[in-house]
Design a protein around this motif. Structure first.
Motif, PDB file in Angstrom:
ATOM      1  N   LEU A  87       1.919  -5.214   7.656  1.00 13.66           N
ATOM      2  CA  LEU A  87       1.326  -4.491   6.539  1.00 13.66           C
ATOM      3  C   LEU A  87       1.227  -2.990   6.792  1.00 13.66           C
ATOM      4  CD1 LEU A  87      -1.550  -6.881   5.360  1.00 13.66           C
ATOM      5  CD2 LEU A  87       0.827  -6.791   4.615  1.00 13.66           C
ATOM      6  N   ALA A  88       1.445  -2.574   8.020  1.00 13.69           N
ATOM      7  CA  ALA A  88       1.448  -1.141   8.330  1.00 13.69           C
ATOM      8  C   ALA A  88       2.798  -0.508   8.016  1.00 13.69           C
ATOM      9  CB  ALA A  88       1.089  -0.910   9.790  1.00 13.69           C
ATOM     10  N   ALA A 114      -5.280 -10.579   6.234  1.00 12.23           N
ATOM     11  CA  ALA A 114      -4.977  -9.590   7.268  1.00 12.23           C
ATOM     12  C   ALA A 114      -5.783  -8.313   7.059  1.00 12.23           C
ATOM     13  CB  ALA A 114      -3.486  -9.271   7.274  1.00 12.23           C
ATOM     14  N   GLY A 115      -6.268  -7.761   8.146  1.00 14.60           N
ATOM     15  CA  GLY A 115      -7.015  -6.515   8.069  1.00 14.60           C
ATOM     16  C   GLY A 115      -7.220  -5.928   9.450  1.00 14.60           C
ATOM     17  N   ILE A 116      -7.537  -4.651   9.483  1.00 15.24           N
ATOM     18  CA  ILE A 116      -7.799  -3.979  10.757  1.00 15.24           C
ATOM     19  C   ILE A 116      -9.071  -3.156  10.649  1.00 15.24           C
ATOM     20  CG2 ILE A 116      -5.382  -3.901  11.474  1.00 15.24           C
ATOM     21  CD1 ILE A 116      -5.313  -0.968  10.569  1.00 15.24           C
ATOM     22  N   TYR A 121      -8.570   7.921  13.651  1.00 14.62           N
ATOM     23  CA  TYR A 121      -7.579   8.141  12.597  1.00 14.62           C
ATOM     24  C   TYR A 121      -6.175   7.922  13.164  1.00 14.62           C
ATOM     25  CZ  TYR A 121      -5.373  10.436   8.550  1.00 14.62           C
ATOM     26  OH  TYR A 121      -4.643  10.708   7.429  1.00 14.62           O
ATOM     27  N   GLN A 122      -5.471   6.926  12.608  1.00 12.94           N
ATOM     28  CA  GLN A 122      -4.111   6.625  13.051  1.00 12.94           C
ATOM     29  C   GLN A 122      -3.216   6.473  11.817  1.00 12.94           C
ATOM     30  OE1 GLN A 122      -3.847   3.340  15.830  1.00 12.94           O
ATOM     31  NE2 GLN A 122      -5.823   3.840  16.759  1.00 12.94           N
ATOM     32  N   ASP A 126       4.438   5.437   7.099  1.00 14.07           N
ATOM     33  CA  ASP A 126       4.503   5.734   5.667  1.00 14.07           C
ATOM     34  C   ASP A 126       3.592   6.893   5.283  1.00 14.07           C
ATOM     35  OD1 ASP A 126       6.303   3.577   4.821  1.00 14.07           O
ATOM     36  OD2 ASP A 126       4.666   2.243   5.418  1.00 14.07           O
ATOM     37  N   GLY A 127       2.827   7.415   6.250  1.00 14.00           N
ATOM     38  CA  GLY A 127       2.012   8.583   5.987  1.00 14.00           C
ATOM     39  C   GLY A 127       0.596   8.314   5.533  1.00 14.00           C
ATOM     40  N   TRP A 128       0.159   7.056   5.647  1.00 15.41           N
ATOM     41  CA  TRP A 128      -1.193   6.715   5.240  1.00 15.41           C
ATOM     42  C   TRP A 128      -2.054   6.382   6.452  1.00 15.41           C
ATOM     43  CZ3 TRP A 128      -3.166   7.333   0.477  1.00 15.41           C
ATOM     44  CH2 TRP A 128      -2.252   7.535  -0.571  1.00 15.41           C
ATOM     45  N   GLU A 129      -3.338   6.693   6.374  1.00 15.03           N
ATOM     46  CA  GLU A 129      -4.263   6.252   7.411  1.00 15.03           C
ATOM     47  C   GLU A 129      -4.165   4.732   7.474  1.00 15.03           C
ATOM     48  OE1 GLU A 129      -7.286   4.435   9.225  1.00 15.03           O
ATOM     49  OE2 GLU A 129      -7.573   4.558   7.041  1.00 15.03           O
ATOM     50  N   SER A 130      -4.069   4.196   8.674  1.00 18.67           N
ATOM     51  CA  SER A 130      -3.671   2.803   8.846  1.00 18.67           C
ATOM     52  C   SER A 130      -4.621   1.804   8.184  1.00 18.67           C
ATOM     53  CB  SER A 130      -3.517   2.474  10.332  1.00 18.67           C
ATOM     54  OG  SER A 130      -4.698   2.782  11.041  1.00 18.67           O
TER      55      SER A 130
END
Length: 348
Positions: A87-88, A114-116, A121-122, A126-130
């Motif tokens: 999903l990342a 699924a989740g984190i 900040y990572q 794709d340029g989005w905060e994970s």
């Protein structure tokens, strides 16, 4: 509804309702985030209901194979399939959806588990905060891309298909920053490194999960045989907080987490029962399940902010921006939104 931290703690000490069961013969079940914790335990419960297909969507092939073996050993069910998704990575999500379109057939139950939880900040490739990407954007993307398969299954079945998205009671305790509330692009504002608030980012993502379920429900026609449901599994022992376990053994945060878990945490199996209820429970009150928020085996009222005028405004703002973002990710999003959804109530 206002749920205090004390009320939430008391609920953790109450008896967890037993797991719902039903016959899933001939049905296809997809669990995303199925190799550990509540996702794995939910998959075991589904396996005991004998679906025609049980697809485990995991990021790690080795952990996914271990989950398949564990499920077969404990349930004697041998209909599990392992499909890989990250999903990342938006490309992985769209590739997964394309594969399902070709090989998956109709889909009766979708569980987005699924989740984190990140402590710093990572950004993704794709340029989005994970956390924003994994917990909200990619979860929403796959959910939207699988609507045709869910609706097709519901039309052929005597019961609507279910889309279950795991949210959390933490949505009761999050306050969005004023910069986010006033922004015409709240997700882009949240994504800004300058507005880094990682201590509350997981909470924000779980609020976004709830907003997505409610906004989608507002846009599904009542006759559409699909129910979207948000679920809180409760506070459980989970590898979700593994980054916190990696902190120094005697840090204040790790000590407080250990105490909280010892006093309050449910087992992953107990938490998984809420996912199962969201997927197969409440069939005698399907209208209540549509857009509902499941906690402890029942539909519960959400936070006052979500129900407020400001909450509705933010829900629509996040929905519109999410669809705009995902439309640029996949050329299938816009046709699905056009063919299966109608404008939200506030847009009329």
């Amino acid at each position: 509804m206002k749920k205090s931290l004390l009320n939430s703690m008391i609920e953790q000490w109450l008896v967890v309702p037993p797991v719902e069961t039903t016959d899933l013969s001939g049905k296809t079940v997809l669990v995303v985030g199925a190799n550990v914790g509540i996702g794995l335990e939910a998959s075991k419960h589904f396996a005991r209901m004998h679906p025609a297909r049980l697809i485990l969507a995991c990021r790690s092939e080795s952990k996914g194979k271990a989950a398949l073996a564990e499920i077969e050993q404990e349930t004697a069910y041998n209909g599990c399939e392992l499909w890989i998704i990250d999903l990342a990575n938006f490309a992985s999500v769209t590739a997964f959806a394309d594969k399902f379109d070709k090989e998956g057939g109709d889909l009766h139950l979708l569980v987005m588990n699924a989740g984190i939880l990140q402590s710093d900040y990572q950004p993704t490739t794709d340029g989005w905060e994970s956390t924003l990407q994994v917990n909200h954007l990619a979860t929403s993307l796959l959910s939207l891309l699988l609507i045709p398969q869910l609706v097709a299954a519901g039309r052929k079945s005597s019961t609507p298909s279910r889309m279950v998205i795991v949210s959390s009671d933490v949505h009761h305790w999050i306050t969005l920053a004023e910069e986010v509330k006033s922004s015409t692009k709240p997700l882009e504002t949240l994504n800004s490194k300058e507005l880094e608030r990682m201590q509350s980012r997981y909470y924000e993502s779980k609020l976004l999960n709830l907003f997505f379920v409610r906004a989608l429900t507002d846009r599904l026609q009542s006759i559409t045989p699909l129910s979207a449901v948000a679920v809180t599994p409760g506070f459980c022992y989970s590898q979700l907080r593994r980054s916190w376990y990696e902190k120094p053994a005697f840090s204040f945060a790790s000590i407080m987490l250990a105490i909280r878990e010892r006093l309050l945490a449910w087992t992953p199996e107990q938490g998984s029962r809420q996912l199962i209820f969201g997927a197969v429970g409440g069939r005698d009150k399907e209208a209540d399940m549509k857009g509902g928020y499941v906690a402890r085996g029942r539909v519960e009222e959400v936070a006052d902010f979500v129900l407020s005028d400001e909450g509705h405004r933010m829900q629509d703002a996040f929905w519109n921006e999410t669809v705009d973002i995902l439309t640029s990710v996949s050329d299938k999003v816009a046709p699905i939104v056009q063919d299966y959804l109608v404008p939200g109530a506030s847009a009329n």
